[in-house]
Design a protein around this motif. Structure first.
Motif, PDB file in Angstrom:
ATOM      1  N   SER A  12      38.339  31.570  37.260  1.00  0.00           N
ATOM      2  CA  SER A  12      38.212  30.160  36.867  1.00  0.00           C
ATOM      3  C   SER A  12      39.543  29.597  36.368  1.00  0.00           C
ATOM      4  O   SER A  12      39.790  28.398  36.467  1.00  0.00           O
ATOM      5  CB  SER A  12      37.117  29.985  35.815  1.00  0.00           C
ATOM      6  OG  SER A  12      37.402  30.748  34.664  1.00  0.00           O
ATOM      7  N   GLY A  13      40.426  30.452  35.879  1.00  0.00           N
ATOM      8  CA  GLY A  13      41.736  30.016  35.423  1.00  0.00           C
ATOM      9  C   GLY A  13      42.624  29.483  36.541  1.00  0.00           C
ATOM     10  O   GLY A  13      43.635  28.819  36.283  1.00  0.00           O
ATOM     11  N   LEU A  14      42.236  29.747  37.781  1.00  0.00           N
ATOM     12  CA  LEU A  14      43.009  29.223  38.907  1.00  0.00           C
ATOM     13  C   LEU A  14      42.965  27.698  38.952  1.00  0.00           C
ATOM     14  O   LEU A  14      43.907  27.071  39.413  1.00  0.00           O
ATOM     15  CB  LEU A  14      42.478  29.785  40.232  1.00  0.00           C
ATOM     16  CG  LEU A  14      42.966  31.165  40.619  1.00  0.00           C
ATOM     17  CD1 LEU A  14      42.180  31.700  41.814  1.00  0.00           C
ATOM     18  CD2 LEU A  14      44.445  31.136  40.931  1.00  0.00           C
ATOM     19  N   LEU A  52      36.512  25.905  50.691  1.00  0.00           N
ATOM     20  CA  LEU A  52      35.926  26.880  49.784  1.00  0.00           C
ATOM     21  C   LEU A  52      36.860  28.086  49.675  1.00  0.00           C
ATOM     22  O   LEU A  52      37.357  28.580  50.686  1.00  0.00           O
ATOM     23  CB  LEU A  52      34.557  27.313  50.319  1.00  0.00           C
ATOM     24  CG  LEU A  52      33.757  28.142  49.335  1.00  0.00           C
ATOM     25  CD1 LEU A  52      32.314  27.699  49.333  1.00  0.00           C
ATOM     26  CD2 LEU A  52      33.878  29.617  49.628  1.00  0.00           C
ATOM     27  N   VAL A  53      37.106  28.541  48.448  1.00  0.00           N
ATOM     28  CA  VAL A  53      37.999  29.675  48.187  1.00  0.00           C
ATOM     29  C   VAL A  53      37.178  30.787  47.552  1.00  0.00           C
ATOM     30  O   VAL A  53      36.455  30.554  46.575  1.00  0.00           O
ATOM     31  CB  VAL A  53      39.153  29.269  47.235  1.00  0.00           C
ATOM     32  CG1 VAL A  53      40.116  30.434  47.052  1.00  0.00           C
ATOM     33  CG2 VAL A  53      39.880  28.037  47.757  1.00  0.00           C
ATOM     34  N   THR A  54      37.276  32.000  48.119  1.00  0.00           N
ATOM     35  CA  THR A  54      36.412  33.086  47.666  1.00  0.00           C
ATOM     36  C   THR A  54      37.048  34.457  47.858  1.00  0.00           C
ATOM     37  O   THR A  54      37.946  34.624  48.692  1.00  0.00           O
ATOM     38  CB  THR A  54      35.058  33.030  48.416  1.00  0.00           C
ATOM     39  OG1 THR A  54      34.151  33.988  47.878  1.00  0.00           O
ATOM     40  CG2 THR A  54      35.230  33.257  49.909  1.00  0.00           C
ATOM     41  N   PHE A  55      36.554  35.436  47.109  1.00  0.00           N
ATOM     42  CA  PHE A  55      36.860  36.843  47.353  1.00  0.00           C
ATOM     43  C   PHE A  55      35.746  37.477  48.195  1.00  0.00           C
ATOM     44  O   PHE A  55      35.866  38.602  48.634  1.00  0.00           O
ATOM     45  CB  PHE A  55      36.970  37.626  46.034  1.00  0.00           C
ATOM     46  CG  PHE A  55      38.173  37.301  45.202  1.00  0.00           C
ATOM     47  CD1 PHE A  55      39.441  37.211  45.753  1.00  0.00           C
ATOM     48  CD2 PHE A  55      38.041  37.113  43.838  1.00  0.00           C
ATOM     49  CE1 PHE A  55      40.553  36.937  44.969  1.00  0.00           C
ATOM     50  CE2 PHE A  55      39.142  36.843  43.039  1.00  0.00           C
ATOM     51  CZ  PHE A  55      40.399  36.751  43.609  1.00  0.00           C
ATOM     52  N   SER A  84      44.757  39.819  41.398  1.00  0.00           N
ATOM     53  CA  SER A  84      45.000  39.146  40.119  1.00  0.00           C
ATOM     54  C   SER A  84      45.087  37.637  40.308  1.00  0.00           C
ATOM     55  O   SER A  84      45.341  37.143  41.413  1.00  0.00           O
ATOM     56  CB  SER A  84      46.303  39.652  39.497  1.00  0.00           C
ATOM     57  OG  SER A  84      47.417  39.206  40.268  1.00  0.00           O
ATOM     58  N   LEU A  85      44.912  36.916  39.220  1.00  0.00           N
ATOM     59  CA  LEU A  85      45.012  35.461  39.244  1.00  0.00           C
ATOM     60  C   LEU A  85      46.380  35.032  39.779  1.00  0.00           C
ATOM     61  O   LEU A  85      46.464  34.184  40.662  1.00  0.00           O
ATOM     62  CB  LEU A  85      44.779  34.909  37.835  1.00  0.00           C
ATOM     63  CG  LEU A  85      44.702  33.397  37.690  1.00  0.00           C
ATOM     64  CD1 LEU A  85      43.825  33.028  36.507  1.00  0.00           C
ATOM     65  CD2 LEU A  85      46.061  32.754  37.556  1.00  0.00           C
ATOM     66  N   GLU A  87      48.555  36.623  41.674  1.00  0.00           N
ATOM     67  CA  GLU A  87      48.738  36.944  43.087  1.00  0.00           C
ATOM     68  C   GLU A  87      47.885  36.028  43.967  1.00  0.00           C
ATOM     69  O   GLU A  87      48.337  35.571  45.025  1.00  0.00           O
ATOM     70  CB  GLU A  87      48.401  38.419  43.360  1.00  0.00           C
ATOM     71  CG  GLU A  87      48.700  38.870  44.774  1.00  0.00           C
ATOM     72  CD  GLU A  87      50.169  38.831  45.166  1.00  0.00           C
ATOM     73  OE1 GLU A  87      50.434  38.816  46.387  1.00  0.00           O
ATOM     74  OE2 GLU A  87      51.057  38.824  44.295  1.00  0.00           O
ATOM     75  N   ALA A  88      46.649  35.743  43.535  1.00  0.00           N
ATOM     76  CA  ALA A  88      45.786  34.819  44.286  1.00  0.00           C
ATOM     77  C   ALA A  88      46.426  33.437  44.344  1.00  0.00           C
ATOM     78  O   ALA A  88      46.475  32.809  45.404  1.00  0.00           O
ATOM     79  CB  ALA A  88      44.398  34.745  43.653  1.00  0.00           C
ATOM     80  N   LEU A  89      46.937  32.959  43.225  1.00  0.00           N
ATOM     81  CA  LEU A  89      47.602  31.661  43.175  1.00  0.00           C
ATOM     82  C   LEU A  89      48.766  31.614  44.165  1.00  0.00           C
ATOM     83  O   LEU A  89      48.875  30.685  44.965  1.00  0.00           O
ATOM     84  CB  LEU A  89      48.095  31.387  41.751  1.00  0.00           C
ATOM     85  CG  LEU A  89      48.869  30.096  41.545  1.00  0.00           C
ATOM     86  CD1 LEU A  89      47.967  28.879  41.749  1.00  0.00           C
ATOM     87  CD2 LEU A  89      49.490  30.072  40.142  1.00  0.00           C
ATOM     88  N   LYS A  90      49.607  32.628  44.121  1.00  0.00           N
ATOM     89  CA  LYS A  90      50.775  32.693  45.005  1.00  0.00           C
ATOM     90  C   LYS A  90      50.348  32.662  46.478  1.00  0.00           C
ATOM     91  O   LYS A  90      50.866  31.869  47.268  1.00  0.00           O
ATOM     92  CB  LYS A  90      51.558  33.967  44.704  1.00  0.00           C
ATOM     93  CG  LYS A  90      52.744  34.196  45.602  1.00  0.00           C
ATOM     94  CD  LYS A  90      53.384  35.540  45.288  1.00  0.00           C
ATOM     95  CE  LYS A  90      54.233  35.959  46.463  1.00  0.00           C
ATOM     96  NZ  LYS A  90      54.310  37.384  46.627  1.00  0.00           N
ATOM     97  N   ARG A  91      49.399  33.501  46.832  1.00  0.00           N
ATOM     98  CA  ARG A  91      48.984  33.608  48.238  1.00  0.00           C
ATOM     99  C   ARG A  91      48.297  32.327  48.734  1.00  0.00           C
ATOM    100  O   ARG A  91      48.533  31.897  49.864  1.00  0.00           O
ATOM    101  CB  ARG A  91      48.043  34.796  48.423  1.00  0.00           C
ATOM    102  CG  ARG A  91      48.714  36.142  48.286  1.00  0.00           C
ATOM    103  CD  ARG A  91      47.727  37.234  48.589  1.00  0.00           C
ATOM    104  NE  ARG A  91      48.240  38.555  48.328  1.00  0.00           N
ATOM    105  CZ  ARG A  91      47.615  39.673  48.675  1.00  0.00           C
ATOM    106  NH1 ARG A  91      46.453  39.618  49.315  1.00  0.00           N
ATOM    107  NH2 ARG A  91      48.147  40.843  48.398  1.00  0.00           N
TER     108      ARG A  91
END
Length: 109
Positions: A12-14, A52-55, A84-85, A87-91
């Motif tokens: 959620s911090g993303l 939509l963004v998901t794992f 990690s948050l 790494e997800a943000l970067k990608r």
């Protein structure tokens, strides 16, 4: 720049990290949509014009294939591994900067 709809399993911090970088993002918690099915989340993201963004790669890959077979449009699905948050943000930022039009496609970050 695409608008993003973060699924329940995303950090959620993303949301605040994206907003600080000028990306319009919401999390299902912000919308009171926790506990809805994956299909319902994709329907809502599409109604809102948000990718939509998901794992959750397995379920959303199946939904994407179903929607393709039905010629049903969506605003895009971005998925990746549990990371990690930061790494997800970067990608995700790299992906949306390279691919500003995400509609009707499945993208891996």
């Amino acid at each position: 720049m695409p608008k993003l709809f973060l699924d329940e399993d995303m950090h959620s911090g993303l949301v605040s990290a994206f907003r600080l970088r000028g990306v319009d993002a919401v999390h299902v918690r912000d919308l009171g949509r926790e506990g809805f099915s994956d299909k319902e989340q994709l329907i809502e993201a599409t109604k809102l014009g948000r990718a939509l963004v998901t794992f959750n790669q397995k379920d959303y890959t199946q939904l994407h294939i179903e929607w393709l077979k039905q010629n049903r449009p969506h605003s895009g699905i971005l998925m990746g591994p549990q990371i990690s948050l930061s790494e997800a943000l970067k990608r995700i930022l790299e992906l949306i900067n390279k691919q500003p039009n995400l509609e009707d496609n499945l993208w891996y970050f």
